[in-house]
Design an enzyme around this catalytic site. Structure first.
Site, PDB file in Angstrom:
ATOM      1  N   ASN A  77      41.821  12.798  53.007  1.00 10.49           N
ATOM      2  CA  ASN A  77      40.910  12.542  51.888  1.00 10.49           C
ATOM      3  C   ASN A  77      40.676  13.865  51.170  1.00 10.49           C
ATOM      4  O   ASN A  77      40.573  14.907  51.819  1.00 10.49           O
ATOM      5  CB  ASN A  77      39.566  12.011  52.372  1.00 10.49           C
ATOM      6  CG  ASN A  77      39.648  10.618  52.947  1.00 10.49           C
ATOM      7  OD1 ASN A  77      40.663   9.944  52.833  1.00 10.49           O
ATOM      8  ND2 ASN A  77      38.573  10.179  53.571  1.00 10.49           N
ATOM      9  N   GLY A  78      40.533  13.808  49.850  1.00  7.89           N
ATOM     10  CA  GLY A  78      40.272  15.033  49.097  1.00  7.89           C
ATOM     11  C   GLY A  78      41.427  15.375  48.182  1.00  7.89           C
ATOM     12  O   GLY A  78      42.317  14.557  47.922  1.00  7.89           O
ATOM     13  N   GLU A 133      29.959  -1.745  35.778  1.00  9.99           N
ATOM     14  CA  GLU A 133      30.635  -1.513  37.049  1.00  9.99           C
ATOM     15  C   GLU A 133      31.252  -2.771  37.636  1.00  9.99           C
ATOM     16  O   GLU A 133      32.359  -2.731  38.174  1.00  9.99           O
ATOM     17  CB  GLU A 133      29.639  -0.932  38.066  1.00  9.99           C
ATOM     18  CG  GLU A 133      29.287   0.522  37.848  1.00  9.99           C
ATOM     19  CD  GLU A 133      28.291   1.013  38.875  1.00  9.99           C
ATOM     20  OE1 GLU A 133      28.474   2.123  39.391  1.00  9.99           O
ATOM     21  OE2 GLU A 133      27.318   0.278  39.163  1.00  9.99           O
ATOM     22  N   HIS A 165      19.495   4.592  14.800  1.00 14.37           N
ATOM     23  CA  HIS A 165      20.264   5.754  14.343  1.00 14.37           C
ATOM     24  C   HIS A 165      21.759   5.582  14.603  1.00 14.37           C
ATOM     25  O   HIS A 165      22.444   6.521  14.999  1.00 14.37           O
ATOM     26  CB  HIS A 165      19.730   7.013  15.022  1.00 14.37           C
ATOM     27  CG  HIS A 165      18.289   7.275  14.728  1.00 14.37           C
ATOM     28  ND1 HIS A 165      17.849   7.895  13.573  1.00 14.37           N
ATOM     29  CD2 HIS A 165      17.160   6.957  15.420  1.00 14.37           C
ATOM     30  CE1 HIS A 165      16.528   7.965  13.577  1.00 14.37           C
ATOM     31  NE2 HIS A 165      16.090   7.402  14.687  1.00 14.37           N
ATOM     32  N   LYS A 177      25.228  -0.923  35.744  1.00  9.21           N
ATOM     33  CA  LYS A 177      25.491  -1.996  36.704  1.00  9.21           C
ATOM     34  C   LYS A 177      26.381  -3.064  36.082  1.00  9.21           C
ATOM     35  O   LYS A 177      27.308  -3.568  36.724  1.00  9.21           O
ATOM     36  CB  LYS A 177      24.172  -2.627  37.173  1.00  9.21           C
ATOM     37  CG  LYS A 177      23.433  -1.803  38.178  1.00  9.21           C
ATOM     38  CD  LYS A 177      24.174  -1.755  39.510  1.00  9.21           C
ATOM     39  CE  LYS A 177      23.898  -0.467  40.245  1.00  9.21           C
ATOM     40  NZ  LYS A 177      24.442   0.741  39.673  1.00  9.21           N
ATOM     41  N   CYS A 222      38.549   6.714  49.398  1.00 12.51           N
ATOM     42  CA  CYS A 222      39.489   6.824  50.506  1.00 12.51           C
ATOM     43  C   CYS A 222      38.763   6.672  51.839  1.00 12.51           C
ATOM     44  O   CYS A 222      37.548   6.810  51.920  1.00 12.51           O
ATOM     45  CB  CYS A 222      40.248   8.138  50.490  1.00 12.51           C
ATOM     46  SG  CYS A 222      41.208   8.437  49.010  1.00 12.51           S
ATOM     47  N   GLU A 226      20.602   2.477  33.719  1.00 12.08           N
ATOM     48  CA  GLU A 226      21.042   1.925  34.989  1.00 12.08           C
ATOM     49  C   GLU A 226      21.471   0.466  34.851  1.00 12.08           C
ATOM     50  O   GLU A 226      22.463   0.038  35.446  1.00 12.08           O
ATOM     51  CB  GLU A 226      19.930   2.062  36.035  1.00 12.08           C
ATOM     52  CG  GLU A 226      20.239   1.473  37.396  1.00 12.08           C
ATOM     53  CD  GLU A 226      21.422   2.111  38.103  1.00 12.08           C
ATOM     54  OE1 GLU A 226      21.861   1.543  39.119  1.00 12.08           O
ATOM     55  OE2 GLU A 226      21.909   3.165  37.643  1.00 12.08           O
ATOM     56  N   LYS A 230      33.008   4.156  46.405  1.00 15.26           N
ATOM     57  CA  LYS A 230      31.602   4.261  46.767  1.00 15.26           C
ATOM     58  C   LYS A 230      31.133   5.707  46.770  1.00 15.26           C
ATOM     59  O   LYS A 230      30.090   6.040  46.229  1.00 15.26           O
ATOM     60  CB  LYS A 230      31.379   3.629  48.142  1.00 15.26           C
ATOM     61  CG  LYS A 230      29.924   3.662  48.622  1.00 15.26           C
ATOM     62  CD  LYS A 230      29.023   2.853  47.709  1.00 15.26           C
ATOM     63  CE  LYS A 230      27.586   2.823  48.190  1.00 15.26           C
ATOM     64  NZ  LYS A 230      26.693   2.168  47.228  1.00 15.26           N
ATOM     65  N   ARG A 252      34.397   1.677  50.369  1.00 17.34           N
ATOM     66  CA  ARG A 252      34.489   3.005  49.756  1.00 17.34           C
ATOM     67  C   ARG A 252      35.396   3.016  48.535  1.00 17.34           C
ATOM     68  O   ARG A 252      35.356   3.952  47.743  1.00 17.34           O
ATOM     69  CB  ARG A 252      35.005   4.019  50.793  1.00 17.34           C
ATOM     70  CG  ARG A 252      34.053   4.235  51.948  1.00 17.34           C
ATOM     71  CD  ARG A 252      34.699   5.074  53.029  1.00 17.34           C
ATOM     72  NE  ARG A 252      35.002   6.424  52.587  1.00 17.34           N
ATOM     73  CZ  ARG A 252      34.189   7.455  52.697  1.00 17.34           C
ATOM     74  NH1 ARG A 252      32.990   7.292  53.233  1.00 17.34           N
ATOM     75  NH2 ARG A 252      34.543   8.648  52.290  1.00 17.34           N
ATOM     76  N   TRP A 254      42.711   5.928  47.549  1.00 15.41           N
ATOM     77  CA  TRP A 254      42.267   5.764  46.163  1.00 15.41           C
ATOM     78  C   TRP A 254      43.065   6.780  45.354  1.00 15.41           C
ATOM     79  O   TRP A 254      42.896   7.977  45.513  1.00 15.41           O
ATOM     80  CB  TRP A 254      40.769   6.021  46.064  1.00 15.41           C
ATOM     81  CG  TRP A 254      40.128   5.629  44.770  1.00 15.41           C
ATOM     82  CD1 TRP A 254      39.692   4.398  44.408  1.00 15.41           C
ATOM     83  CD2 TRP A 254      39.820   6.496  43.665  1.00 15.41           C
ATOM     84  NE1 TRP A 254      39.130   4.435  43.153  1.00 15.41           N
ATOM     85  CE2 TRP A 254      39.192   5.706  42.674  1.00 15.41           C
ATOM     86  CE3 TRP A 254      40.012   7.864  43.418  1.00 15.41           C
ATOM     87  CZ2 TRP A 254      38.765   6.237  41.459  1.00 15.41           C
ATOM     88  CZ3 TRP A 254      39.587   8.389  42.208  1.00 15.41           C
ATOM     89  CH2 TRP A 254      38.973   7.572  41.241  1.00 15.41           C
TER      90      TRP A 254
END
Length: 656
Positions: free
Chosen positions: A118-119, A536, A552, A533, A2, A529, A651, A27, A89
């Site tokens: 926001n929140g 995402e 395994h 990536k 947001c 990582e 973000k 964001r 968002w």
């Protein structure tokens, strides 16, 4: 996650608001909206905005800010010098125009309040029931509309008798409403009965006030205000600010501060209990040029390519090769306590967690200190054991990640010494820790973190060397590590030049929907990582894991042509990784290897090889991650995705 932009001043609000929203697109969001208070004399009917509430002109749209911009233009524009805007968002309610911000409420005496937020308001359901019983009707599914109506309800209860210059019923109503709220918020609100007043507040979600010439600009972060001013105030949790500006003579002339077209009042900041708070205006830590795209097609590629320069900045003044020492000024005051530390805990989410996992390996290897990395979201809900001598290191790009902030506070309450490895100067985490080390990599716009990750790993490497020298490391070993660390930026510069080669290899496998990323030791977190990536931004399903774990269970996934990415650099477990590669090849997997320069053997076992310079194992993650960043970037572009605005992602995650 947001974004808020708000403006009050002597100019036109709409251009500032729309530009700010565009700056905040990184964001993450799914809808956008704007509310501007129409000045006296404007024919609202002629302007015909999509929605009119009192003197407030509202326009909302699902999709990108460009869609909102087109809707505003089609409606004839919205005029005025006071306004608020938002990118949403979705958390409460679907992605619809009705659920987009701003939301409005009407007081008993007919004043209309518009609010962006926001929140999350955790007790919104109970508050909604209470307000419905008082006659308020709701048009959305959001918790924010509940807050807007609650402020409107409180507006009618404010005693209007006051000797306070610039007194604002809206300010008092917001303060009363927020006392009833449980949750996190950053809020900006306007009222058509107060044409020169903007009020804002925060708790657990970032909010800053830019101090411009003849205006104030409120925003979620500095990127939305840097084109208007380089000076800003960062609000602390539980603070409410009143900002007033407008044409000359609108309020008491004796209190006016002159500006180009009228006046601005000094900002008035209080706590929720109406206690006055002083504030410090500080310079923003970056310039407009740093958030411009320049000649690059995407911010993510720009930020990957910037890594040699940002690493030099991160290391500058801290890696003293001549004296053979690490200099971390932010830790000077706590150096004695750190020497007595008995245990380190690294906490973060997503990419920051992966950096923390590398930090765990580094601290145990170089400083011989028991360490562990933990997801902040799990740590905060466990009953963590924090003994005397425990140091918690919060890792975050934004310094506002809600889960990490909560984990940090939990550890502090249990007696841990709190350190931070964050990028944003003045962020909540930077202020809440006992000490810390800034990443100094500059603003990161791409949602998928790249340069912030290498900055985090670089900072944690320096922290481990700092601790190691004070505990167990010889001066000779220290000097060897520092000489290699000092050359890391030039090594990364050689890696980013492989971009076109990596793009070609990505094209050969980009049609496959399932990938594995495997590594051992320091390169196991790099495998995590790399997989993150790819997920995402390309939406390819990928799993990262220790290479030995493949046998395994996950080996059952491997079929003919499945891409398997190995981090197979020379080191203590090289032969073991080569055995794992053989196991994948025997089952038809397609091997893409990150390998050390000069290793000719691996070519016989791999379909593609991305080479990195030979450095000591503890420093390898700073290099081995770069080819994986480029691989993911090119895979996403080849699949036709917007890598800077991946679906469903934000973000900075400032809510649970």
């Amino acid at each position: 996650m947001c974004g808020i932009v708000a403006y009050v001043g002597s100019g036109s609000a709409l251009p500032v608001l729309l530009e700010g929203l565009k700056r905040l697109e990184y964001r993450g969001y799914d809808s956008a909206g704007v509310a501007v208070l129409a000045p006296e004399g404007v024919d609202r009917a002629a302007a015909s905005p999509p929605q009119v509430f009192g003197d407030l002109q509202l326009c909302k749209a699902v999709g990108r800010v460009a869609v909102l911009e087109d809707a505003v233009a089609a409606a004839g524009g919205v005029e005025g010098a006071l306004g608020i805007a938002h990118t949403r968002w979705a958390t409460h309610g679907k992605v619809t125009e009705a659920n987009a911000h701003p939301h409005v409420g009407e007081s008993a005496d007919g004043a209309t309040i518009a609010l962006v937020h926001n929140g999350t308001i955790e007790n919104y359901a109970a508050l909604r029931t209470l307000l419905e019983n008082k006659g308020h009707a709701f048009t959305s599914e959001t918790d924010t509309e509940v807050l807007a109506k609650l402020v409107a309800e409180m507006y009618g209860k404010v005693d209007t008798r006051s000797e306070d210059v610039g007194f604002s019923r809206l300010e008092h109503a917001l303060r009363l409403a927020l006392r009833e709220v449980t949750g996190a918020y950053a809020v900006a609100a306007v009222c058509d009965a107060e044409p020169c007043t903007l009020v804002a507040a925060r708790k657990g979600s970032p909010l800053i006030v830019g101090v411009a010439d003849g205006a104030y600009v409120v925003a979620s972060d500095g990127s939305a205000i840097v084109s208007h001013t380089s000076r800003a105030v960062t609000l602390d949790d539980g603070q409410v600010v009143r900002l007033q500006a407008g044409p000359a003579g609108s309020l008491q002339p004796g209190q006016d501060a002159p500006c180009a077209a009228g006046w601005v009042r000094p900002m008035h900041t209080t706590t929720l209990e109406n206690e006055a708070v002083s504030h410090e205006v500080a310079d923003l830590e970056f310039e407009l040029e740093q958030i411009e795209l320049g000649d690059y097609p995407h911010y993510m590629l720009k930020e990957i390519m910037e890594q040699p320069a940002t690493l030099r900045t991160c290391l500058r003044g801290r890696v003293d090769v001549r004296e053979g020492r690490i200099v971390l000024g932010g830790l000077n005051a706590l150096s004695r306590e750190l020497v007595r530390a008995k245990r380190f805990v690294f906490t973060g989410q997503g990419t920051a967690y992966h950096a923390g996992l590398i930090g765990e390996y580094l601290m145990e290897d170089l400083a011989k200190l028991p360490s562990r990395a933990t997801y902040a979201s799990e740590f905060r809900y466990r009953n963590p054991l924090i003994e005397a001598g425990t140091v918690i290191v919060a890792v975050s790009q934004s310094g506002e990640t809600a889960d990490t902030m909560a984990a940090l506070q939990e550890a502090k309450e249990r007696g841990a010494l709190a350190l931070g490895a964050v990028n944003v100067v003045g962020s909540t985490m930077a202020r809440e820790t006992d000490a810390g080390v800034y990443l100094r990599v500059g603003p990161e716009i791409g949602v998928a973190s790249t340069k912030a990750f290498v900055g985090q790993v670089a900072v944690l490497t320096m922290l481990a060397l700092f601790m190691g020298k004070r505990r167990v490391m010889s001066q000779a070993d220290m000097e060897t590590y520092l000489e290699h660390l000092d050359r890391i930026p030039e090594h990364v510069a050689s890696l980013v030049r492989q971009s076109d080669y990596i793009k070609g290899k990505a094209a050969e496998v980009v049609d496959r929907d399932n990938w594995l990323f495997l590594g051992r030791g320091y390169n196991y977190p790099v495998a995590l990582e790399g997989a993150l990536k790819l997920k995402e931004i390309s939406y390819i399903h990928a799993e990262g894991m220790p290479a030995a774990e493949m046998k395994h269970g996950p080996i059952a996934l491997i079929d003919d042509g499945m891409p398997v990415v190995f981090i197979a650099t020379r080191g203590s477990q090289y032969d073991k990784v080569m055995s794992n590669i053989e196991e994948v090849r025997a089952r038809g997997g397609r091997v893409l290897a990150v390998a050390t320069e000069g290793d000719t053997d691996i070519e016989r076992y791999s379909d593609a090889v991305f080479r990195v310079p030979d450095v000591p194992e503890p420093l390898q993650p700073l290099l081995t991650v770069v080819p994986l960043q480029l691989l993911s970037y090119h895979a996403a572009v080849l699949r036709g995705h917007d890598v800077d605005k991946p679906r469903n992602l934000a973000k900075s995650v400032t809510v649970e």
